[in-house]
Design an enzyme around this catalytic site. Structure first.
Site, mmCIF file in Angstrom:
data_model
loop_
_atom_site.group_PDB
_atom_site.id
_atom_site.type_symbol
_atom_site.label_atom_id
_atom_site.label_comp_id
_atom_site.label_asym_id
_atom_site.label_seq_id
_atom_site.Cartn_x
_atom_site.Cartn_y
_atom_site.Cartn_z
ATOM 1 N N GLU A 121 -11.221 0.009 -3.066
ATOM 2 C CA GLU A 121 -10.637 0.452 -2.099
ATOM 3 C C GLU A 121 -9.346 0.984 -2.825
ATOM 4 O OE1 GLU A 121 -9.284 -3.013 0.161
ATOM 5 O OE2 GLU A 121 -8.154 -3.689 -1.209
ATOM 6 N N ASP A 159 0.932 -1.184 -0.016
ATOM 7 C CA ASP A 159 -0.021 0.052 -0.210
ATOM 8 C C ASP A 159 0.879 1.366 -0.013
ATOM 9 O OD1 ASP A 159 -2.014 -1.872 0.428
ATOM 10 O OD2 ASP A 159 -1.841 -1.614 2.645
HETATM 11 O O1 FUB Z 1 -3.140 -3.533 3.656
HETATM 12 C C1 FUB Z 1 -4.407 -3.575 3.983
HETATM 13 C C2 FUB Z 1 -5.413 -3.549 2.916
HETATM 14 O O2 FUB Z 1 -5.149 -4.251 1.737
HETATM 15 C C3 FUB Z 1 -5.215 -2.087 2.484
HETATM 16 O O3 FUB Z 1 -5.938 -1.064 3.588
HETATM 17 C C4 FUB Z 1 -6.033 -2.447 1.340
HETATM 18 O O4 FUB Z 1 -6.166 -1.204 0.174
HETATM 19 C C5 FUB Z 1 -5.513 -3.547 0.748
HETATM 20 O O5 FUB Z 1 -4.298 -3.295 0.133
#
Ligand code: FUB
Length: 344
Positions: free
Chosen positions: A247, A40
């Site tokens: 997301e 991320d």
């Molecule tokens: O790293 C945890 C979660 O996985 C992140 O917040 C999301 O975007 C995904 O990459």
């Protein structure tokens, strides 16, 4: 003859460009950090360097599940790149779960911003009731350490904050994520566990958008939903999982156009949509990054010394374990028609 000379020059130039990357310490598509799992990546240029604010993946033995409990991170680390010919600098652990008074678990995708002579580190975590909230921590330096505020940002929910500061100094946060990110449960304004979200032919859920206060520690005004439209101006539907928002929202501005890039989750794409306003509506334009190894895909974009870069992650370093990822980068290009060149 002139055309032949031009073609030879172009071939030599492009060969020398790709050679540049080959001879560099940090090569596109290779793990930037190999002694920790990182994911991320939110990249920013601060003090003339690229700072990377990633999640710090670890394996705590929590079983894989759809709500992402196995992404069970306990601290954040910061990295920086001075130039692509030198190794990445590891600034160590800059914020720990035990030092965040309100958080209980799961330090997910963070971001950082600079304003008023201070650095602000934004992060999602589950509170003591198991609800994702967004916190902020501050430092005088881009590499921390960061001190967390005693409470999460009032009115915050869900995860994956990304803060964009516009040319006029106004700061905005984009956030939210489906499934384990709990955004479906907040559609009415209150938390309803197990809420399913819209029906397949209804508009898909958009990322959230809110203006930040001048001190960057709270929201200034209402949280709005970003509208995501197709090229005919119709809302992207909940059944359209190749284009829906899942997301990892991120915004950058290029030639007065706002580019919203985000993950489509179960279809594993990073796609992009554009607008002439930071609050949208945003119109879907295409795919930026094809699926990578591992379930999640998450990224950021940044301009450094006149070149734009994509920072992203995959799971190659752990041999494909979805919750143990590694940060990578690739140069990217804005085409003259406003589209982005596909990264494969
Ligand atoms: O790293 C945890 C979660 O996985 C992140 O917040 C999301 O975007 C995904 O990459």
């Amino acid at each position: 003859m002139r055309i032949a000379i031009l073609i030879v020059c172009i071939v030599i130039l492009s060969a020398s460009c790709s050679k540049d990357y080959e001879s560099m310490e940090l090569k596109p598509g290779e793990a930037l950090v190999t002694d920790n799992y990182t994911a991320d990546p939110s990249a920013h240029v601060f003090e003339g360097k690229i700072y990377i604010y990633p999640s710090h993946d670890i394996d705590t033995g929590v079983a894989d599940s759809n709500d992402g409990s196995h992404y069970d991170m306990k601290d954040y680390r910061v990295y920086s790149i001075t130039d692509f010919n030198s190794p990445v600098i590891d600034h160590g652990s800059v914020l720990k779960l035990e030092d965040i008074p309100w958080a209980s678990r799961q330090l997910w995708a963070p971001d950082a911003a600079y304003k008023n002579g201070k650095y602000y580190f934004y992060f999602p975590a589950k509170d003591k009731d198991g609800l994702f909230r967004i916190g902020v921590a501050t430092s005088d330096k881009p590499d921390g350490p960061f001190k967390a505020q005693p409470k999460p940002i009032e009115g915050s929910f869900s995860m994956d904050p990304a803060v964009f500061i516009d040319d006029d100094g106004a700061a905005y946060m984009y956030f939210g994520g489906l499934w384990g990110g709990q955004l479906e449960s907040w559609l009415s304004g209150n938390y309803y566990p197990g809420a399913l979200g819209p029906k397949p032919d209804e508009p898909a859920i958009g990322p959230r958008f809110v203006r930040m206060s001048d001190d960057m520690l709270s929201f200034d005004g209402p949280i709005k939903e970003i509208s995501l439209l197709d090229e005919e101006g119709n809302p992207i539907k909940a059944s359209d999982q190749e284009r829906w928002f899942f997301e990892g929202a991120w915004v950058h501005k290029y030639k007065n156009t706002y580019y919203l890039t985000y993950s489509t989750g179960p279809t594993h794409l990073i796609v992009y949509a554009t607008s002439d306003k930071p609050e949208g509506p945003f119109t879907y334009r295409g795919i930026l990054l094809l699926p990578v190894s591992g379930w999640t895909t998450h990224h950021s974009t940044v301009e450094y010394n006149g070149q734009w870069y994509l920072f992203y992650h995959d799971s190659t370093l752990s041999g494909g374990k979805s919750h143990l990822r590694c940060v990578k980068y690739s140069p990217i290009k804005h085409n003259s028609d406003g589209t982005l060149k596909l990264v494969k």
